[in-house]
Write an enzyme that holds these catalytic residues in place. Structure first.
Site, PDB file in Angstrom:
ATOM      1  N   LYS A 282     -12.583   5.300 -15.049  1.00 27.65           N
ATOM      2  CA  LYS A 282     -12.201   6.686 -14.801  1.00 27.65           C
ATOM      3  C   LYS A 282     -12.294   7.467 -16.112  1.00 27.65           C
ATOM      4  CE  LYS A 282      -8.884   8.950 -11.844  1.00 27.65           C
ATOM      5  NZ  LYS A 282      -7.853   8.801 -10.820  1.00 27.65           N
ATOM      6  N   GLU A 367       1.282   8.466   3.517  1.00 29.71           N
ATOM      7  CA  GLU A 367       2.362   9.388   3.850  1.00 29.71           C
ATOM      8  C   GLU A 367       3.087   8.977   5.124  1.00 29.71           C
ATOM      9  OE1 GLU A 367      -0.675  10.281   2.904  1.00 29.71           O
ATOM     10  OE2 GLU A 367      -0.374  11.432   1.065  1.00 29.71           O
ATOM     11  N   ARG A 395       0.097  14.744   7.565  1.00 24.09           N
ATOM     12  CA  ARG A 395      -0.306  13.408   8.004  1.00 24.09           C
ATOM     13  C   ARG A 395       0.805  12.682   8.757  1.00 24.09           C
ATOM     14  NH1 ARG A 395      -4.633  10.568   4.836  1.00 24.09           N
ATOM     15  NH2 ARG A 395      -6.318  11.954   5.455  1.00 24.09           N
TER      16      ARG A 395
HETATM   17  C1  LIG Z   1      -3.598  12.225   2.099  1.00 21.28           C
HETATM   18  C2  LIG Z   1      -3.664  12.460   0.623  1.00 21.28           C
HETATM   19  N1  LIG Z   1      -2.614  12.142  -0.147  1.00 21.28           N
HETATM   20  C3  LIG Z   1      -2.643  12.364  -1.473  1.00 21.28           C
HETATM   21  C4  LIG Z   1      -3.745  12.914  -2.053  1.00 21.28           C
HETATM   22  C5  LIG Z   1      -3.741  13.234  -3.536  1.00 21.28           C
HETATM   23  N2  LIG Z   1      -4.749  12.456  -4.248  1.00 21.28           N
HETATM   24  C6  LIG Z   1      -5.942  12.983  -4.608  1.00 21.28           C
HETATM   25  S1  LIG Z   1      -6.910  11.907  -5.388  1.00 21.28           S
HETATM   26  C7  LIG Z   1      -5.761  10.709  -5.311  1.00 21.28           C
HETATM   27  C8  LIG Z   1      -6.034   9.377  -5.908  1.00 21.28           C
HETATM   28  C9  LIG Z   1      -7.267   8.789  -5.358  1.00 21.28           C
HETATM   29  O1  LIG Z   1      -7.526   7.591  -6.003  1.00 21.28           O
HETATM   30  P1  LIG Z   1      -8.941   6.917  -5.835  1.00 21.28           P
HETATM   31  O2  LIG Z   1      -9.368   7.014  -4.432  1.00 21.28           O
HETATM   32  O3  LIG Z   1      -8.869   5.568  -6.428  1.00 21.28           O
HETATM   33  O4  LIG Z   1      -9.909   7.850  -6.657  1.00 21.28           O
HETATM   34  P2  LIG Z   1      -9.975   8.085  -8.240  1.00 21.28           P
HETATM   35  O5  LIG Z   1      -9.273   9.362  -8.485  1.00 21.28           O
HETATM   36  O6  LIG Z   1      -9.332   6.925  -8.925  1.00 21.28           O
HETATM   37  O7  LIG Z   1     -11.424   8.163  -8.538  1.00 21.28           O
HETATM   38  C10 LIG Z   1      -4.611  11.168  -4.666  1.00 21.28           C
HETATM   39  C11 LIG Z   1      -3.387  10.372  -4.463  1.00 21.28           C
HETATM   40  C12 LIG Z   1      -4.818  13.249  -1.209  1.00 21.28           C
HETATM   41  N3  LIG Z   1      -5.926  13.834  -1.676  1.00 21.28           N
HETATM   42  N4  LIG Z   1      -4.756  13.007   0.110  1.00 21.28           N
END
Ligand SMILES: Cc1ncc(C[n+]2csc(CCOP(=O)(O)OP(=O)(O)O)c2C)c(N)n1
Length: 661
Positions: A282, A367, A395
């Site tokens: 990342k 959630e 959700r």
């Molecule tokens: C339903 C939902 N809950 C929370 C989020 C907030 N959120 C956005 S990106 C993320 C982390 C995603 O992690 P990953 O899929 O591993 O992607 P990375 O950012 O590490 O590339 C979160 C929790 C979201 N977008 N959707």
């Protein structure tokens, strides 16, 4: 020398480039992303981590014929740059500019809109199935992060895909991080896949043996290369995914563009559901983001040289006040526990986590589970506080209804980012919580007018029974402008914060302060406006509302929530039920359409939720409301539950047009 990024016809020309040129292009894309995001803010670390992946996928696939679905979509900046948005990229996340997430109405290369996590495999499977039913022939790829894989929907989709068995590629972009370090048993499983020393050793040994085979012609060399590739996959079998019906390929270095390209080709040749496990870093390519990907997950403006984030001066945010307060309250009451769905920093619960690690739960991007888990904790006498953004709490609606409210269970919902969130746009605006929570029997719904009220409401919410929601905006508190002293919170009771006989402005939460400013403007124009801070969307302080309306017969209701079924609808229904005399009412709210992305202030103004516009509407009401015939027959009368938001507000409709593309 002209950059490849400017001189190529993308994405088609990618297929003509050497591995070296692809790498150079990836470096240019990184530079462009860093430069732009330093000015616009955005999801920097996720997008930097996925640059090589985007280049590799577009080099192999034929988009938009082939479909790439980016889960969450916050990592898709390289994809956007490769698919026709290089020239407009500087407008990223600005009002009227390129969206921060994939949007079908922005480009045919954006195969599916995303923003909320864990949806990509379901959407991809639907597309793949439609392709097969229609006898079409194209490749569908879902790109999902290890964090997003913790969401239940992703598992539901994997389970179904393994059963359906059609051609589908899932690229698991594993960087060990959600926004903060990824959590849960799945994260540990992926870590084992990455690092199992015995398997890695075995693989390395086999590779060494293959290296030793003398070259006997080009064809054999190619076969050996392929065998080496497939051994990688065979030796680390990814049993979980295999058991779900997927062919597991990996893990491989997601920054090795030729390797990713070859593996996608292999996956296509293999057919059926295939999961390619790629390891990425990342923030890749920008040292400050690599060093602290949590901080650089989503950023505002920053200085590229130093990596210093622009500091905002002024009072603390509601989120910070919530985080400190709930951690303090928990220090005094051991029954208080806190739950986040992968957002410890975003919700301010990181403070709680540090101070009370045993009572802090990050459940992953889950959630629905978070809410029912909270209900379980509460059923045993604990006091759970589930801090979830308004948009993500959508959700868990059934869990709120079925697992919490129906059983009258005491869970406190800290509903952050309620109202317009700004640059993240329509997937993230908290437009609906007042409407969807108000309709749940037994639910108490509060919204503080300032940070002082937030503190008071949190204590009060914990002392109540049954489900309680406290919703607050993505903004700083009022600081010196906060209302002091403030009356104690009392269930279902609002407060008159300013007296006036000509018109009453009834506001809730974030709209109380702008309404007071509107009253100041009105006073300068000779109109005496009362301002009511409703505090509760449920139960409503009907007596106070009637009293306020009774004085002048004119009421302006203001809320930062959807016009349909929210606070204003409740007020209109109360007037309809309880008043004999007509009340002329105007309703200022978010429109019954999806509000675009842009700075929060810009969007609030476009929605008419500013002091000047509230004042303008109040003056118009004074001129046309009770005592003078309404401008449109029946439009302001009591008895109309569905007062269309802004339907009779000057200029409002024109402004809302701006919100739609
Ligand atoms: C339903 C939902 N809950 C929370 C989020 C907030 N959120 C956005 S990106 C993320 C982390 C995603 O992690 P990953 O899929 O591993 O992607 P990375 O950012 O590490 O590339 C979160 C929790 C979201 N977008 N959707």
């Amino acid at each position: 020398m002209a950059r490849l990024l400017d001189s190529l016809n993308l994405p088609g020309d990618l297929r003509k480039l050497s591995a070296q040129d692809l790498q150079m292009l990836a470096a240019e894309i990184r530079e462009e992303i860093i430069h732009t995001v330093s000015k616009t803010g955005g999801h920097l670390a996720p997008s930097l981590g996925a640059v090589d992946l985007a280049v590799a996928l577009h080099a192999v696939l034929d988009s938009p014929r082939d479909k790439i679905i980016w889960d969450v979509g916050h990592q898709a900046y390289a994809h956007k740059l490769l698919t026709g948005r290089r020239e407009s990229f500087a407008t990223l996340r600005q009002f009227g500019g390129v969206a921060g997430f994939p949007r079908r109405d922005e480009s045919p290369h954006d195969a599916f809109n995303t923003g909320h996590s864990s949806t990509s495999i379901s959407a991809a499977l639907g597309m793949a199935k439609a392709r097969d039913l229609k006898g079409d022939d194209f490749t569908v790829v879902a790109v999902i992060g290890d964090g997003s894989l913790t969401g239940g929907m992703a598992f539901e989709a994997l389970n179904h895909a393994g059963h359906v068995k059609g051609d589908l590629i899932v690229v698991l972009n594993d960087n060990e991080m959600s926004i903060s370090p990824n959590v849960g048993a799945l994260a540990s499983y992926l870590a084992r896949l990455r690092t199992e020393p015995r398997l890695l050793k075995l693989r390395q040994d086999l590779e060494r043996i293959l290296e030793g085979i003398p070259r006997i012609g080009k064809d054999l060399a190619e076969s050996v290369r392929r065998l080496k590739g497939s051994l990688k996959y065979l030796v680390v079998p990814g049993m979980l995914f295999e058991s779900l019906g997927f062919t597991y390929l990996g893990p491989l270095d997601g920054h090795d563009i030729p390797s990713v390209m070859r593996t996608v080709e292999d996956a296509r040749a293999k057919g059926g559901p295939v999961l390619i496990h790629v390891i990425t870093k990342k923030g890749r390519g920008y040292r400050p983001a690599e060093a602290d990907p949590r901080k650089f997950h989503g950023v505002g403006k920053f200085d590229v040289e130093s990596g210093e984030l622009a500091r905002s001066s002024g009072p603390p945010t509601y989120t910070q006040v919530f985080g400190e307060t709930i951690a303090d309250l928990a220090a005094r009451d051991p029954r208080i526990v806190a739950i986040t769905a992968a957002m410890p920093d975003g919700t301010g619960l990181d403070t709680f986590g540090r101070r009370h690690p045993d009572r802090f739960f990050d459940v992953g991007i889950a959630e629905q589970h978070a809410v029912t888990f909270a209900a379980g904790l509460a059923s045993q006498g604990l006091m759970p506080v589930a801090a979830i953004y308004s948009t993500f709490l959508q959700r868990a609606y059934d869990q709120i209804v079925h697992d919490v409210a129906l059983q009258g269970i005491h869970v406190v919902f800290a509903v952050d980012r309620a109202g317009l969130v700004g640059e993240d746009g329509p997937t993230h605006h908290g437009a609906f919580d007042l409407a969807y929570l108000r309709s749940v029997p037994g639910m108490t719904v509060m919204a503080p007018a300032d940070e002082g009220e937030l503190v008071a409401m949190l204590s009060y919410a914990l002392a109540l029974d049954g489900p309680v929601a406290v919703r607050y905006p993505r903004s700083q508190g009022l600081g010196e402008a906060a209302f002091r002293p403030s009356k104690p919170i009392d269930l279902g009771k609002g407060v008159v914060v300013r007296e006036g006989d000509d018109v009453a402005i009834v506001a809730i939460g974030s709209m109380v302060h702008p309404s007071l400013q509107a009253a100041e403007i009105l006073q300068r124009r000779g109109v005496a406006a009362a301002v009511v801070n409703a505090r509760f969307a449920k139960p409503l302080d009907e007596d106070l509302l009637l009293e306020a309306a009774g004085r002048s017969g004119r009421v302006v209701v203001v809320e930062e929530g959807t016009a349909v079924g929210g606070f204003g609808s409740g007020v209109a229904a109360a007037f309809a039920r309880r008043t004999g005399a007509p009340v002329a009412m105007r309703h200022l709210a978010l429109p019954d359409s999806f509000v675009e992305h842009g700075a929060r202030e810009v969007l609030l103004a476009a929605c008419g939720l500013t002091p000047h516009h509230i004042a303008e509407v109040a003056i118009d009401l004074c001129q046309t409301g009770r005592g003078a015939p309404p401008r449109r027959a029946g439009s302001c009368r009591a008895g109309q539950e569905n007062v269309a938001a802004g339907a009779e507000v000057t200029g409002w409709q024109a402004q809302t047009m701006l919100l739609r593309k």
